[in-house]
Design a protein around this motif. Structure first.
Motif, short mmCIF file in Angstrom:
data_model
loop_
_atom_site.label_atom_id
_atom_site.label_comp_id
_atom_site.label_asym_id
_atom_site.label_seq_id
_atom_site.Cartn_x
_atom_site.Cartn_y
_atom_site.Cartn_z
N PRO A 61 -10.96 88.85 65.02
CA PRO A 61 -10.49 88.36 63.72
C PRO A 61 -9.77 87.02 63.85
CG PRO A 61 -9.04 90.09 64.51
CD PRO A 61 -10.14 89.96 65.51
N LEU A 62 -9.60 86.55 65.10
CA LEU A 62 -8.81 85.33 65.31
C LEU A 62 -9.64 84.05 65.20
CD1 LEU A 62 -6.67 86.62 68.28
CD2 LEU A 62 -5.78 85.89 66.09
N TYR A 79 -2.47 87.25 83.25
CA TYR A 79 -2.20 88.41 82.39
C TYR A 79 -1.77 89.61 83.22
CZ TYR A 79 -3.37 92.06 78.94
OH TYR A 79 -3.36 93.13 78.10
N LYS A 80 -0.56 90.09 82.99
CA LYS A 80 -0.04 91.30 83.63
C LYS A 80 -0.30 91.33 85.14
CE LYS A 80 0.09 95.04 81.26
NZ LYS A 80 -0.08 96.20 80.37
N LYS A 119 4.27 90.76 80.90
CA LYS A 119 4.29 91.96 80.06
C LYS A 119 3.02 92.11 79.23
CE LYS A 119 9.26 92.40 79.51
NZ LYS A 119 10.31 91.86 78.62
N GLY A 120 2.22 91.07 79.18
CA GLY A 120 0.99 91.16 78.40
C GLY A 120 1.21 91.07 76.90
N MET A 121 2.40 90.59 76.50
CA MET A 121 2.69 90.52 75.06
C MET A 121 1.91 89.41 74.37
SD MET A 121 4.58 92.89 74.01
CE MET A 121 4.20 94.16 75.17
N GLY A 136 -0.88 88.41 75.45
CA GLY A 136 -2.22 88.99 75.46
C GLY A 136 -2.47 89.80 74.19
N ILE A 137 -1.50 90.60 73.80
CA ILE A 137 -1.65 91.40 72.58
C ILE A 137 -1.80 90.49 71.36
CG2 ILE A 137 -0.45 92.97 71.00
CD1 ILE A 137 0.59 94.48 73.40
N ASP A 138 -0.97 89.43 71.31
CA ASP A 138 -1.07 88.51 70.17
C ASP A 138 -2.45 87.85 70.09
OD1 ASP A 138 1.36 88.99 69.10
OD2 ASP A 138 2.39 87.32 70.09
N GLY A 153 -5.13 89.35 71.04
CA GLY A 153 -6.15 90.40 70.93
C GLY A 153 -6.91 90.61 72.22
N VAL A 154 -6.25 90.38 73.35
CA VAL A 154 -6.91 90.55 74.64
C VAL A 154 -7.02 92.04 74.95
CG1 VAL A 154 -6.66 90.22 77.14
CG2 VAL A 154 -6.11 88.36 75.56
N TYR A 155 -8.20 92.50 75.33
CA TYR A 155 -8.27 93.87 75.80
C TYR A 155 -9.14 94.03 77.03
CZ TYR A 155 -12.65 94.07 73.25
OH TYR A 155 -13.90 93.81 72.78
N ARG A 211 -4.97 91.33 65.07
CA ARG A 211 -5.24 90.94 66.45
C ARG A 211 -6.58 91.47 66.97
NH1 ARG A 211 -0.56 90.51 65.11
NH2 ARG A 211 0.98 89.17 66.11
N TYR A 212 -6.86 92.70 66.62
CA TYR A 212 -8.05 93.33 67.21
C TYR A 212 -9.17 93.59 66.21
CZ TYR A 212 -5.15 93.89 71.30
OH TYR A 212 -4.35 93.64 72.38
#
Lengths: 182, 159
Positions: free
Chosen positions: A39-40, A105-106, A131-133, A135-137, A139-141, B90-91
């Motif tokens: 969505p980014l 990342y982490k 901390k991967g924060m 990354g969350i912003d 949308g990294v998974y 985000r996702y």
């Protein structure tokens, strides 16, 4: 009774439906469920301020890059796929077409630094997101992930997973050229 | 092996499976109400690493991070829908374990119902047609013929 009145539609309609289903499911099999549309895309890159991997006292922010077209590549020393992607990034960095910035990342700082020392460092610098924060912003998974960000700081493209030479040639380079012109 | 040995072995095995050998439960949360909300919300969010699990079910590092995010946001006083929006921003919609009902997911939600309706419609139409065929009225001549046939049949049937 039914067998006598079986006409062409009665034979071919189920067959047609079946064939359509096979095609549909067949195409479904070729899709990669891990590639979730982000969505980014076409949204401003989320703001972050992180210490740099090699210089913990220095900060890197996406704001530093305003006015430039750049790549943000999420990586980690524990990430096996990143190793596969690494030569492609090195090639791209050597070509000098677009600056690549890393988001470590982490990862453990010393592991990350050692990894780059051993395999080569394609990044102008890497931000250190223990901390991967961030990354969350973003949308990294699934590391690696790569973002193309334009001069106004807007995300224009995201690749989840390994960058291949084909993706660089067909997607990233044309996009970077276009963004640099526009 | 005779059956006593088998039974004894089975008994020993069952005793080893005793839940008492299970792991100690995680320490009770400081705030059970908060944890309940975290769990409830986590059950609505898909773990993107292990796609058929919710982040409540998953122990993937990202799922744990996201659960922590959910907990933090609740502590900050955010509402459930604010937290869901945060994740979707985000996702994407994919993070929602139950897909939302909107234009792009119309086929997903209504497709099965549509298929069922089509199937039932076809079935009932077929059955109705069969019934009308069976219930066709006989003409006077046919009735007579049937009567003579039946009479002849009952005579031969007597032997």
């Amino acid at each position: 009774m039914a067998t006598e009145t079986l006409n062409k539609t009665q034979v071919f309609l189920p067959l047609g439906i079946f064939a359509a289903l096979v095609v549909l499911l067949g195409v479904g099999l070729t899709l990669n469920p891990r590639e979730v549309p982000s969505p980014l895309i076409d949204k401003p890159a989320p703001h972050f301020e992180l210490p740099q991997l090699h210089a913990p006292d220095k900060v890197f922010s996406e704001k530093d890059m305003l006015g430039k077209v750049w790549l943000l590549n999420v990586w980690a020393s524990w990430c096996v796929a990143c190793r596969e992607e690494h030569p492609v990034l090195l090639d791209l960095a050597r070509s000098g077409v677009v600056p690549i910035y890393g988001l470590n990342y982490k990862d453990e700082r010393k592991d990350g630094i050692a990894w780059l020392q051993r395999l080569g460092d394609p990044y102008q610098l890497s931000a250190y997101d223990i901390k991967g924060m961030v990354g969350i912003d973003y949308g990294v998974y699934g590391v690696p992930e790569t973002y193309v960000i334009d001069r106004r700081g807007v995300i224009r493209f995201k690749k989840i997973g390994v960058l291949t030479p084909a993706i660089v040639k067909q997607k990233i380079l044309p996009l970077v050229n276009e963004l640099n012109r526009g | 092996m005779n059956s006593t040995v088998v039974k004894t072995l089975a008994l020993v095995f069952l005793m080893l499976c005793n839940p008492a050998f299970g792991k100690e439960a995680a320490p009770a949360a400081e705030d059970p109400v908060l944890e309940q909300r975290v769990t409830a919300l986590s059950a609505e969010l898909r773990c993107l690493v292990c796609q058929n699990q919710t982040i409540a079910d998953s122990n993937a590092p990202l799922a744990i991070d996201l659960k922590n995010q959910v907990r933090e946001k609740i502590k900050q006083g955010q509402s459930d829908s604010e937290i869901i929006d945060y994740m979707v921003a985000r996702y994407g919609d994919f993070v929602l374990y139950r897909p939302p009902f909107k234009a792009t997911t119309l086929v997903l939600w209504l497709g099965p119902l549509l298929l069922l309706a089509t199937g039932l419609f076809t079935l009932f139409r077929k059955l109705a047609r069969r019934r009308t065929v069976a219930e066709t009225e006989l003409s006077g001549a046919e009735r007579e013929r049937a009567a003579t046939l039946l009479a002849a049949d009952s005579e031969t049937g007597k032997r």
